[in-house]
Write an enzyme that holds these catalytic residues in place. Sequence first.
Site, PDB file in Angstrom:
ATOM      1  N   GLU A  22      -9.081  -2.060   5.865  1.00 33.30           N
ATOM      2  CA  GLU A  22      -7.941  -2.329   6.751  1.00 33.30           C
ATOM      3  C   GLU A  22      -8.437  -2.364   8.200  1.00 33.30           C
ATOM      4  O   GLU A  22      -8.042  -3.213   8.994  1.00 33.30           O
ATOM      5  CB  GLU A  22      -6.881  -1.232   6.565  1.00 33.30           C
TER       6      GLU A  22
ATOM      7  N   GLN B 163       0.853  -1.203   0.000  1.00 30.13           N
ATOM      8  CA  GLN B 163       0.000   0.000   0.000  1.00 30.13           C
ATOM      9  C   GLN B 163       0.887   1.250   0.000  1.00 30.13           C
ATOM     10  O   GLN B 163       1.598   1.501   0.980  1.00 30.13           O
ATOM     11  CB  GLN B 163      -0.854  -0.058   1.270  1.00 30.13           C
TER      12      GLN B 163
END
Length: 378
Positions: free
Chosen positions: A239, A123
């Site tokens: 997340e 990410q």
Amino acid sequence: MQTAESFRSELREWLSQAPRPEGLHDYGPTPLDTEMVAARAWHAQLAAAGYACLRWPVEHGGRGASVAEQAIFAEETAYADVPRQLNIVGPDLVGPVLMRYGRPDQQERYLPRIVSGEDMWCQLFSEPDAGSDLAGVRTRARRTDSGWAVDGQKVWTSGGASAEFGILLARTGGPGHGGLSAFVVPMRAAGVEVRPVVQIDGESKFNEVYLTDVRLDDDALIGDEGQGWAVAMMTLGNERLSLGANAVGMFRALGDMAAAAGERGRLGAAQQASLTDLWVRTWILRTTWERAIAEGAEPGDASFSVLKVMASETYRDIGNAGVEMLGLDALVSEDHEPLVQRMLVGHAQTLLGGTSEIQRNILAERLLGLPREPQLTR
Ligand SMILES: Cc1cc2nc3c(=O)[nH]c(=O)nc-3n(C[C@H](O)[C@H](O)[C@H](O)COP(=O)(O)OP(=O)(O)OC[C@H]3O[C@@H](n4cnc5c(N)ncnc54)[C@H](O)[C@@H]3O)c2cc1C
């Protein structure tokens, strides 16, 4: 139709028989570079047995698992001391984003290789001056004749040195949310330089990533130009949801701690009260997590922030209690993870995916309707 209990016994049986790649243990959301061989081999076995990307719909290679099955999977893998997947980013963050914002050709190209574990993703969001304030991202992507050219710096990129692809947040327009777009970046592309960061615990899971005139094809854009903020919010929401799954594993940590303290004669009244309190928090967290999945909460929903704060702070407090109870013994362990490591990881979890302060801001403003904090001018 399979019942939750038959799913559990089938999974337990499979976990007891599946060969363990050498050195495999439950490393959490991201393996170390030195754990990659075992991690990839384990994910390949999960995929072959139909246990990879459990919550994805069947048409994208998942199992369309029920909430109960997802909870059982998190619980049984934690007890078996094995990771749930290669790493969190592909299966839990990028997969759902591509299903929502990706074009069919992107879905076809990337999703099967996330399920099989052939591609690991990282990410590429945080920057030295844009962590909590993600809207301040400065990495810039400019249009070229054949696609895009990217320049900038990212930091805290977990797993960046091992990943095949990164999901990148970059500025394609003016300041603020609306000027951001999301891209797929091949991590071996020319101009991508990954520098590992050594942490206080001696491990190195993060990296700095320098992007210098990185050329991306036109089709690297995820969604539309200017839709990067929506992509980022969905990624962060997932997340936070994924962190909630740790709750199930925390029961094991509590059990291990109680056993270790008991063996050393350190289970006084105060310690017992503290363990009970943590057990109650873990139980509430587990049901909150299950409810968030069951209700199909959208990433912007406040339940994600509740989960994030509760999961990371409970994890941190379990580590702190372990260190207090066991003293110096928390530094050693017969197995792979001394309790002191759990305590450090717990503190890190209060930061990643949006810090506890940021989650409390979200809850205060969106849920309680309290006045917004003053905006700094950039
Ligand atoms: C284990 C771990 C893994 C990570 N992995 C990745 C990854 O793979 N990819 C990625 O892009 N990033 C990753 N990150 C980065 C993470 O998202 C950032 O650390 C986080 O968003 C905080 O940003 P920052 O570190 O820049 O802190 P800052 O934003 O500089 O914040 C510093 C402190 O100020 C507080 N603060 C800031 N703004 C406010 C406010 N408005 N109100 C109240 N308090 C405030 C924060 O809570 C914090 O305590 C990871 C971080 C950790 C710890």
